[in-house]
Design a protein around this motif. Structure first.
Motif, PDB file in Angstrom:
ATOM      1  N   ILE A   2     -34.471  42.172  85.539  1.00  0.00           N
ATOM      2  CA  ILE A   2     -34.488  40.721  85.725  1.00  0.00           C
ATOM      3  C   ILE A   2     -35.846  40.196  85.271  1.00  0.00           C
ATOM      4  CG2 ILE A   2     -34.140  38.870  87.401  1.00  0.00           C
ATOM      5  CD1 ILE A   2     -31.815  40.689  87.534  1.00  0.00           C
ATOM      6  N   LYS A   3     -35.829  39.205  84.376  1.00  0.00           N
ATOM      7  CA  LYS A   3     -37.101  38.608  83.947  1.00  0.00           C
ATOM      8  C   LYS A   3     -37.494  37.507  84.933  1.00  0.00           C
ATOM      9  CE  LYS A   3     -38.263  37.698  79.785  1.00  0.00           C
ATOM     10  NZ  LYS A   3     -38.295  37.099  78.416  1.00  0.00           N
ATOM     11  N   VAL A   4     -38.696  37.617  85.466  1.00  0.00           N
ATOM     12  CA  VAL A   4     -39.109  36.722  86.555  1.00  0.00           C
ATOM     13  C   VAL A   4     -40.314  35.885  86.146  1.00  0.00           C
ATOM     14  CG1 VAL A   4     -40.202  36.700  88.828  1.00  0.00           C
ATOM     15  CG2 VAL A   4     -38.214  38.147  88.418  1.00  0.00           C
ATOM     16  N   GLY A   5     -40.271  34.623  86.485  1.00  0.00           N
ATOM     17  CA  GLY A   5     -41.430  33.745  86.353  1.00  0.00           C
ATOM     18  C   GLY A   5     -41.859  33.222  87.706  1.00  0.00           C
ATOM     19  N   ILE A   6     -43.134  32.953  87.846  1.00  0.00           N
ATOM     20  CA  ILE A   6     -43.664  32.391  89.094  1.00  0.00           C
ATOM     21  C   ILE A   6     -44.489  31.163  88.739  1.00  0.00           C
ATOM     22  CG2 ILE A   6     -45.204  32.781  91.065  1.00  0.00           C
ATOM     23  CD1 ILE A   6     -44.570  35.774  90.836  1.00  0.00           C
ATOM     24  N   VAL A   7     -44.137  30.045  89.355  1.00  0.00           N
ATOM     25  CA  VAL A   7     -44.935  28.832  89.165  1.00  0.00           C
ATOM     26  C   VAL A   7     -45.871  28.689  90.351  1.00  0.00           C
ATOM     27  CG1 VAL A   7     -44.873  26.326  88.828  1.00  0.00           C
ATOM     28  CG2 VAL A   7     -43.023  27.753  87.939  1.00  0.00           C
ATOM     29  N   GLY A   8     -47.149  28.644  90.081  1.00  0.00           N
ATOM     30  CA  GLY A   8     -48.111  28.453  91.175  1.00  0.00           C
ATOM     31  C   GLY A   8     -48.477  29.765  91.826  1.00  0.00           C
ATOM     32  N   GLY A   9     -49.221  30.568  91.103  1.00  0.00           N
ATOM     33  CA  GLY A   9     -49.454  31.909  91.607  1.00  0.00           C
ATOM     34  C   GLY A   9     -50.773  32.098  92.329  1.00  0.00           C
ATOM     35  N   THR A  10     -51.478  31.049  92.657  1.00  0.00           N
ATOM     36  CA  THR A  10     -52.826  31.238  93.196  1.00  0.00           C
ATOM     37  C   THR A  10     -52.896  31.131  94.722  1.00  0.00           C
ATOM     38  OG1 THR A  10     -53.362  28.899  92.993  1.00  0.00           O
ATOM     39  CG2 THR A  10     -53.836  30.300  91.090  1.00  0.00           C
ATOM     40  N   GLY A  11     -51.768  30.862  95.352  1.00  0.00           N
ATOM     41  CA  GLY A  11     -51.763  30.768  96.816  1.00  0.00           C
ATOM     42  C   GLY A  11     -51.281  32.059  97.439  1.00  0.00           C
ATOM     43  N   TYR A  12     -51.171  32.042  98.778  1.00  0.00           N
ATOM     44  CA  TYR A  12     -50.801  33.272  99.474  1.00  0.00           C
ATOM     45  C   TYR A  12     -49.355  33.678  99.237  1.00  0.00           C
ATOM     46  CZ  TYR A  12     -55.269  33.057 101.884  1.00  0.00           C
ATOM     47  OH  TYR A  12     -56.606  33.038 102.167  1.00  0.00           O
ATOM     48  N   THR A  13     -48.447  32.713  99.102  1.00  0.00           N
ATOM     49  CA  THR A  13     -47.067  33.119  98.826  1.00  0.00           C
ATOM     50  C   THR A  13     -46.953  33.651  97.395  1.00  0.00           C
ATOM     51  OG1 THR A  13     -46.485  30.829  98.285  1.00  0.00           O
ATOM     52  CG2 THR A  13     -46.031  31.579 100.522  1.00  0.00           C
ATOM     53  N   GLY A  14     -47.795  33.149  96.503  1.00  0.00           N
ATOM     54  CA  GLY A  14     -47.802  33.660  95.138  1.00  0.00           C
ATOM     55  C   GLY A  14     -48.252  35.104  95.056  1.00  0.00           C
ATOM     56  N   VAL A  15     -49.383  35.403  95.670  1.00  0.00           N
ATOM     57  CA  VAL A  15     -49.873  36.776  95.589  1.00  0.00           C
ATOM     58  C   VAL A  15     -48.953  37.724  96.361  1.00  0.00           C
ATOM     59  CG1 VAL A  15     -51.485  36.489  97.516  1.00  0.00           C
ATOM     60  CG2 VAL A  15     -51.874  38.299  95.859  1.00  0.00           C
ATOM     61  N   LEU A  17     -45.637  37.354  96.533  1.00  0.00           N
ATOM     62  CA  LEU A  17     -44.547  37.611  95.588  1.00  0.00           C
ATOM     63  C   LEU A  17     -44.943  38.719  94.619  1.00  0.00           C
ATOM     64  CD1 LEU A  17     -43.240  34.062  94.551  1.00  0.00           C
ATOM     65  CD2 LEU A  17     -41.868  35.910  95.544  1.00  0.00           C
ATOM     66  N   LEU A  18     -46.162  38.630  94.118  1.00  0.00           N
ATOM     67  CA  LEU A  18     -46.638  39.638  93.171  1.00  0.00           C
ATOM     68  C   LEU A  18     -46.702  41.016  93.812  1.00  0.00           C
ATOM     69  CD1 LEU A  18     -49.412  37.476  91.515  1.00  0.00           C
ATOM     70  CD2 LEU A  18     -47.422  38.428  90.352  1.00  0.00           C
ATOM     71  N   ASN A 311     -45.012  35.835 108.443  1.00  0.00           N
ATOM     72  CA  ASN A 311     -44.769  34.521 107.837  1.00  0.00           C
ATOM     73  C   ASN A 311     -44.812  34.553 106.312  1.00  0.00           C
ATOM     74  OD1 ASN A 311     -47.609  35.016 108.557  1.00  0.00           O
ATOM     75  ND2 ASN A 311     -48.012  33.103 107.482  1.00  0.00           N
ATOM     76  N   LEU A 312     -45.556  35.495 105.734  1.00  0.00           N
ATOM     77  CA  LEU A 312     -45.632  35.552 104.273  1.00  0.00           C
ATOM     78  C   LEU A 312     -44.519  36.405 103.669  1.00  0.00           C
ATOM     79  CD1 LEU A 312     -49.479  35.919 103.662  1.00  0.00           C
ATOM     80  CD2 LEU A 312     -48.085  33.851 103.554  1.00  0.00           C
ATOM     81  N   VAL A 313     -43.817  37.168 104.483  1.00  0.00           N
ATOM     82  CA  VAL A 313     -42.764  38.030 103.929  1.00  0.00           C
ATOM     83  C   VAL A 313     -41.402  37.429 104.319  1.00  0.00           C
ATOM     84  CG1 VAL A 313     -41.999  40.396 103.585  1.00  0.00           C
ATOM     85  CG2 VAL A 313     -44.372  39.960 104.230  1.00  0.00           C
ATOM     86  N   LYS A 314     -40.853  37.795 105.480  1.00  0.00           N
ATOM     87  CA  LYS A 314     -39.563  37.201 105.850  1.00  0.00           C
ATOM     88  C   LYS A 314     -39.696  35.678 105.962  1.00  0.00           C
ATOM     89  CE  LYS A 314     -35.212  37.302 107.228  1.00  0.00           C
ATOM     90  NZ  LYS A 314     -34.139  37.418 106.213  1.00  0.00           N
ATOM     91  N   GLN A 319     -38.404  36.908 101.842  1.00  0.00           N
ATOM     92  CA  GLN A 319     -37.089  36.275 101.911  1.00  0.00           C
ATOM     93  C   GLN A 319     -36.674  35.728 100.547  1.00  0.00           C
ATOM     94  OE1 GLN A 319     -35.048  34.920 105.449  1.00  0.00           O
ATOM     95  NE2 GLN A 319     -36.014  32.958 105.017  1.00  0.00           N
ATOM     96  N   ALA A 320     -37.649  35.232  99.796  1.00  0.00           N
ATOM     97  CA  ALA A 320     -37.352  34.750  98.442  1.00  0.00           C
ATOM     98  C   ALA A 320     -36.804  35.888  97.580  1.00  0.00           C
ATOM     99  CB  ALA A 320     -38.610  34.150  97.818  1.00  0.00           C
TER     100      ALA A 320
END
Lengths: 343, 343, 343, 343
Positions: A2-15, A17-18, A311-314, A319-320
């Protein structure tokens, strides 16, 4: 893959996700955007990712995002309103971690967020991404609204009772304690270590944006407009939400333990603890699990449900990814098997 | 009663001055300034002061400040350069907690602070406010430069050796660990709880502004240009500095324990711990005490000095008040008898 | 699948082994022992493991342990001395996380541990399990002594210099800061949150058991008896070691950055950061990575190396699994790809 | 000068008594006892007291204790039962910080503490030492039962409503969050930094010993048997209790803000915050203050009271000294003017 893009990767939910996606067996990370950090390697900002990805931040564009299979929005509210349609039109699916599509009632959204709703036309197809409730719709969805952190822990804790109609019209109470990462990575005085460690405080007692989302979810489950008092507290730790939920059911004769165990028997990410348990948030730190314990006082009938998540995972990025797994027919636990870091 | 003014009361050294001064038996707080918060009661910003003071922030003016007996500057560097002369001219004495008057060499100052020195003419009368070294000059001074936090703990830890000439030309090492309050109350990502708790890191290894100040103080004591490697570390706690100091003295035969005890025998705020001790920063949390332990390895002669202070008290506001007490002929411990908060 | 046994699973290195091994693709967990908790499901003691393993604690026996391919000892010192021979005789290989086989000199061991060495005959075949030094011997070994946490971070930080003979006879300094988990899961007053949080202190200045191990490793690399001052500090965080290493090399002309990068170019778990970096322990929290930055002051030649690990992973259980992977010809990173949890 | 003795000085309430009393203007510390530490200087155990007291621990004896004007018991439950009578007989007054005399109903006490009540005869004269309720009785008392930490914060938060009869028969809820110092200085695994930091958990949901004490106090104020659900939570910080109190009063038309302000207008240690406030526990860290904010939702009538104290000060040792001040006719704030340590 699956090719994935992330918009807004500089916050805690972004990192976060990474952190999850670089080890996901079925994912290829293609794009991560940040206007402010264009060109910077992601691992320069988040050194935990050194050796795991060479990706650099780029400016968001419908072209590169549209070429992905799925795009996660880890952005402040309003951004997905503006950009989601383009991305969808280009053929990618969208998983939005912000609040933009969580409330079905656009007017309610505008009241709580003090700005016009920028994508009312997308609301009908937006699916509320709580797999424990909406797994089938998620499978078909093009656009997912990932639930908020508090709403995830509160809903999972109360759904079994409300779905069974066991809490007739009454004032429910959710006393919720969140780690400071819930406030994001923005430079705010209130989130400084010197302001928020070694202290405990409530906030938003007069009203918090997660309240309408919680009410919406609980009311759907109950079949009537559920009333809820919601008091969030800033807790001196990085991660974790502990929701303590109060309901009164003096005449309740059901075996609540069995009710909860049955409700979540097939759920890979909800763990009903043995009767009498007190789950600690550290038991889910870094994992996608929600652990729940249900108590009832024999004398008074008072029900107390304890529900903990990271809070950052589930409560966000995990959850995402769970939603993504369902949408693309992957194993639901793919990439989400991390054991909580204890101690 | 000494009439006191404070310029710049919204940071951590400002609120710490207030904490100490509202209970000081000989002080009347007259003015506290903040351009940005004009009119706001101090206790609205710092609720720990509710019930202790009714003071409101006002805009700094030479008139109101000059009417004080003494004015504390708890400001970013550069501010005291601009304002101190006016305040002195109006007849008040000045105790500056910033770095503005700490370095006697204006060029050195300009190199480290990347801006012109704004009050070179005041340097000759500026007294470096380390009472353990300069008590007599402090008594007469109109203008005090309160030492930095790291320099206080490092100098007190090494002075006895250097004053006695026991460390001939060699590279000294100061490995220092500071709580996050040392970074101030500014909204910076690096000071967020989620960035700085549960982690340890060095910073400024290539050069830190406290290095020239430490060198200046140690060189004065030694009578030659002392060379020092200084590595500060950001430590996941609010308050406290722990300096671990390394010197090599293979042939040293002196009784170091006795040397330290004698050097500080009459000092009210330096506590030489028993031989073999390991002082913890919490033993000085909220107090003006510096606790020191000195170790020497029999085989190698390696000397290790452990020196702890509360960076906001002996490292800033407490030491400032100690200077005031000396300047005005008060009891040196007045207002500074708090016992460290343990646990 | 490799059949794995764990002796002593109730401490922090035990639960950390479990966290890693339950997701290891080539491992089958067969036995975990604890005399005191016989019969208890492991996940009852460590709820982060709920859903990941059904294993129960059993009493250690040579039979069940000998039926494993490899047995990890996560026990206090002395236990592996008593039990390792039996396990080896039964055909299993042994990876000991305790100090029992780290020192080749049995007398030195007895001096530091105040008890007779219980397995002198096994010392000749015990391999010191630092893969960056002994990878080939590890491959063949039956008995591995996993390095201590401090020794791992100090050795990795200094090896490149010592191996090249760049630090002629001098006193090296290792100022090390460890999270409280290094003190283990025993109920000790000094490890209470109320005693160890919000405070920083040195300990063991007069001598720490990891000193002879560090000296042994550095001396092997240098080819002469290396002298080292080692000061450990208790740091208010759960996990992480930050070693700040000082060496003097006034005439050194080498490019240290290149030296370090080349030395560790092929090492999967050592990350040499870009010049000028300050690695934070949180960048390795929960991961098996060691991150290193090397600094040298142009004027003085002073070398400062910063080396960070997670004491429970690269400093204990992760490194133990890395050894197992090498011993059994598995991919060295198998089961060890977790990204550090940040924030 | 009041001659003071302390029984059981090795715990957190003991050292906190010492911190307050060494600077109390009207107190002379005469005796501090500990069987296990006989002969040790108090300041060797608690180095924050170095320079403040030369007292040594002694074995408790009715002679030395009886020679005091007042004796504080900072002991586990049961000890004061056994010793208080002797001390009273010898002529000293007793202020007991343990639970021994808090419950007037000896059977209730025995049920919650699983042991016989050892001093039933003293119950009639034991005064519950909550000055905001019992100031007059305290003045005359020989024997004070200092309230528990949770009960202090909960009662002060609810008393104004109950005294006015504004909460007719209903289930009240107290969701309380306590720092780890509430668990004492005993070496327990659950209180280790590695177990209790970075985590949040409820405990004692099925029943906590402070529940009957809270019920007793609230029922006295209300004039009927008040029912209360009490859920304590272990919070990752050293000091502080945050009680979030829920009551339902749909038809309440009173101005609650004015009610609270009037109720506590003359109380030196209760601070009713402005309407809409969210008191943080750090605003009372190290101080004897209780800060309270009262909220009411206009739509639903739901009342939410936020009440914060330092569990070791207003929740224990500070309140004990406040009682002493009242008993001996001293100024009630004597020795209790410390400003909370912020940050």
């Amino acid at each position: 893959m699956i090719k994935v893009g992330i918009v807004g990767g500089t916050g805690y939910t972004g990192v976060e996700l990474l952190r999850i996606l670089v080890n996901h067996p079925d994912v290829e990370l293609s794009v991560i955007t940040s206007r402010s950090e264009e060109g910077m390697p992601v691992a320069d900002m988040f050194p935990n990712l050194r050796g795991h990805t060479d990706l650099r931040f780029s400016v968001p564009s419908a072209d590169t995002l549209g070429a992905c299979d799925v795009v996660f929005f880890a952005t402040p509210h309003g951004v997905a309103h503006a950009l989601a349609q383009e991305v969808l039109d280009a053929g990618a699916r969208v998983i939005d971690l912000s609040a933009d599509f969580r409330l079905q009632d656009a007017q309610e959204w505008e009241k709580w967020y003090n700005q016009p709703h920028g994508a009312v036309n997308l609301l009908p197809e937006a699916v509320y991404g709580l797999p424990e409730v909406n797994r089938e719709q998620i499978r078909q969805a093009r656009l997912i609204a990932v639930p908020g952190c508090y709403p995830t822990s509160v809903q999972l804790g109360l759904l079994p009772l409300l779905e069974k109609g066991l809490l007739p019209q009454q004032m429910l109470i959710a006393d919720c304690k969140s780690g400071v990462s819930g406030a994001g990575r923005g430079a705010k005085v209130g989130s400084l270590l010197c302001e928020s460690s070694e202290s405990m405080m409530a906030y938003g007692v007069a009203g918090h944006r997660h309240l309408p989302e919680i009410r919406q979810g609980l009311s759907r489950a109950a079949g009537y407009a559920v009333d809820l008092t919601f008091v969030p507290h800033l807790t001196p730790m990085i991660r974790g939400i502990h929701s303590t939920l109060y309901a009164q059911a003096p005449d309740l004769k059901d075996d609540l333990q069995a009710l909860y165990e049955q409700r979540f028997a097939d759920e890979p990410f909800v763990d009903v603890m043995p009767a009498g348990s007190h789950p600690a948030t550290r038991s889910v730190k870094g994992s996608n699990m929600c652990r729940i314990a249900v108590h009832q006082h024999a004398e008074t009938g008072q029900i107390i449900v304890l529900s903990v998540i990271d809070n950052l995972v589930k409560g966000a990025s995990g959850q995402a990814v769970q939603n993504m797994n369902i949408m693309f027919g992957l194993e639901e636990q793919a990439g989400l098997r991390q054991v909580a870091l204890l101690p």
